[in-house]
Design an enzyme around this catalytic site. Structure first.
Site, PDB file in Angstrom:
ATOM      1  N   LYS A   1      84.998 -21.310 -63.995  1.00 17.12           N
ATOM      2  CA  LYS A   1      85.357 -22.400 -63.058  1.00 17.12           C
ATOM      3  C   LYS A   1      86.598 -22.082 -62.240  1.00 17.12           C
ATOM      4  O   LYS A   1      87.419 -21.255 -62.614  1.00 17.12           O
ATOM      5  CB  LYS A   1      85.476 -23.713 -63.824  1.00 17.12           C
ATOM      6  CG  LYS A   1      84.067 -24.221 -64.177  1.00 17.12           C
ATOM      7  CD  LYS A   1      84.005 -25.607 -64.690  1.00 17.12           C
ATOM      8  CE  LYS A   1      82.512 -25.945 -64.900  1.00 17.12           C
ATOM      9  NZ  LYS A   1      82.337 -27.074 -65.796  1.00 17.12           N
TER      10      LYS A   1
ATOM     11  N   ARG B   1      79.799 -24.352 -73.251  1.00 19.91           N
ATOM     12  CA  ARG B   1      78.759 -23.988 -72.281  1.00 19.91           C
ATOM     13  C   ARG B   1      79.248 -22.734 -71.564  1.00 19.91           C
ATOM     14  O   ARG B   1      80.327 -22.743 -70.959  1.00 19.91           O
ATOM     15  CB  ARG B   1      78.570 -25.155 -71.312  1.00 19.91           C
ATOM     16  CG  ARG B   1      77.456 -24.988 -70.306  1.00 19.91           C
ATOM     17  CD  ARG B   1      77.350 -26.260 -69.460  1.00 19.91           C
ATOM     18  NE  ARG B   1      76.291 -26.147 -68.476  1.00 19.91           N
ATOM     19  CZ  ARG B   1      76.434 -25.555 -67.301  1.00 19.91           C
ATOM     20  NH1 ARG B   1      77.579 -25.034 -66.951  1.00 19.91           N
ATOM     21  NH2 ARG B   1      75.403 -25.493 -66.466  1.00 19.91           N
TER      22      ARG B   1
HETATM   23  N1  HH2 Z   1      79.392 -27.657 -65.621  1.00 17.37           N
HETATM   24  C1  HH2 Z   1      78.484 -27.334 -64.690  1.00 17.37           C
HETATM   25  C2  HH2 Z   1      77.159 -27.800 -64.786  1.00 17.37           C
HETATM   26  N2  HH2 Z   1      76.764 -28.544 -65.839  1.00 17.37           N
HETATM   27  N3  HH2 Z   1      77.252 -29.596 -67.893  1.00 17.37           N
HETATM   28  C3  HH2 Z   1      78.141 -29.915 -68.838  1.00 17.37           C
HETATM   29  N4  HH2 Z   1      77.764 -30.646 -69.903  1.00 17.37           N
HETATM   30  N5  HH2 Z   1      79.454 -29.503 -68.776  1.00 17.37           N
HETATM   31  C4  HH2 Z   1      79.931 -28.754 -67.733  1.00 17.37           C
HETATM   32  O1  HH2 Z   1      81.139 -28.442 -67.707  1.00 17.37           O
HETATM   33  C5  HH2 Z   1      79.014 -28.408 -66.694  1.00 17.37           C
HETATM   34  C6  HH2 Z   1      77.654 -28.848 -66.809  1.00 17.37           C
HETATM   35  C7  HH2 Z   1      78.877 -26.479 -63.535  1.00 17.37           C
HETATM   36  O2  HH2 Z   1      78.621 -25.124 -63.772  1.00 17.37           O
HETATM   37  P1  HH2 Z   1      77.345 -24.293 -63.235  1.00 17.37           P
HETATM   38  O3  HH2 Z   1      76.081 -24.870 -63.782  1.00 17.37           O
HETATM   39  O4  HH2 Z   1      77.536 -22.863 -63.534  1.00 17.37           O
HETATM   40  O5  HH2 Z   1      77.405 -24.426 -61.671  1.00 17.37           O
HETATM   41  P2  HH2 Z   1      76.533 -25.215 -60.620  1.00 17.37           P
HETATM   42  O6  HH2 Z   1      76.754 -26.679 -60.884  1.00 17.37           O
HETATM   43  O7  HH2 Z   1      77.070 -24.757 -59.290  1.00 17.37           O
HETATM   44  O8  HH2 Z   1      75.101 -24.846 -60.826  1.00 17.37           O
END
Ligand code: HH2
Length: 269
Positions: free
Chosen positions: A198, A238
């Site tokens: 992040k 995660r």
């Molecule tokens: N962060 C993201 C997405 N889903 N779910 C939970 N429970 N906790 C988190 O911190 C969280 C999440 C964001 O990360 P990512 O999926 O890699 O990115 P994007 O939203 O751009 O797909």
């Protein structure tokens, strides 16, 4: 929880796993690396992200969930009830809900539910970053506990709370939430945490005075914060980079509780 983004635009791995066969292959690789859950998402929630139509999100997510579900516990990362329901029908057993609103779906389907803290819609959440009433930890805890209690009263049997690191929060807020994770843990609800790659880790991953490191150079900071979260009591982290995270988490747990792990590992030195 290993991250599997079936999207063209996720902030760190957008486009890599859009093809369903490649996505399934990557999901299985995460399992081989030690993931207990694979989190399948078809919509990016990065700041400023546009909403994906339901039909498109279903098209991305459902085939991948059904292919992975016989091999590993699958969660679906969505804010849409229709997508959560279809993913559960395809075999997902956790709804990972960044909006913390889908507990009725989890209750009706008899599956687990992750309630994440999101102060506003991702398209505008950056503007909300300064709007906590002074104490970000207290605000996040009271929001999550009230959602968790509503879900429990509605009949959800497995509930996780997640502070939503990076969602409408400044770097100071994110670090404060990590520092005070014990306050979330003390609520008694199992805590999930996602710091992986992040943005707040960018400046912490480069020498002072240099440009913040891009997502691809945030591995060490991601792994260090995941290990920290587990030592502070998080029950799930995660992660995109599952192998180094599993390794660091195991080592951190072993250091934090040497007795338990030395005996379990048969290592008495
Ligand atoms: N962060 C993201 C997405 N889903 N779910 C939970 N429970 N906790 C988190 O911190 C969280 C999440 C964001 O990360 P990512 O999926 O890699 O990115 P994007 O939203 O751009 O797909």
């Amino acid at each position: 929880m290993g991250v599997l983004n079936v999207t063209p635009d996720s902030f760190s791995d957008g486009g890599l796993w859009l093809d369903p066969d490649r996505a399934v292959e990557h999901g299985l690789a995460l399992v081989a690396e030690g993931a207990d859950v694979v989190d399948v998402g078809g919509e990016s929630t990065r700041p400023g992200a546009a909403e994906v139509p339901v039909a498109e999100e279903l098209r991305r997510v459902v085939p991948v969930v059904s292919a992975l579900a016989p091999h590993v516990r699958v969660s679906v990362d969505t804010r849409k009830a229709a997508v959560a329901e279809a993913a559960v029908d395809a075999g997902a057993t956790i709804v990972n809900d960044v909006s913390a609103t889908l507990w009725p779906v989890a209750a009706a389907a008899g599956v687990g539910w992750v309630a994440m803290h999101l102060p506003a819609d991702p398209s505008v959440m950056a503007e909300h970053a300064e709007h906590y009433r002074g104490d970000v930890v207290a605000d996040v805890v009271s929001h999550l506990v009230s959602r968790a209690e509503r879900a429990r009263d509605a009949g959800v049997g497995e509930i996780w709370i997640d502070p939503g690191i990076g969602f409408g929060k400044t770097a100071r807020h994110n670090l404060s939430l990590l520092r005070h994770l014990d306050v979330l843990v003390a609520t008694g609800w199992p805590v999930a945490v996602g710091t992986s790659r992040k943005r707040f880790l960018g400046p912490l991953s480069s020498p002072p005075g240099e440009e913040p490191a891009p997502p691809s150079d945030r591995l060490e900071a991601s792994v260090a914060t995941a290990a920290w979260a587990v030592v502070r009591g998080a029950a799930m982290v995660r992660a995109h980079d599952v192998a180094p995270t599993v390794w660091a988490v195991r080592l951190a747990k072993r250091t934090a509780c040497p007795h338990e792990h030395a005996v379990a590992g048969g290592d008495r030195r």
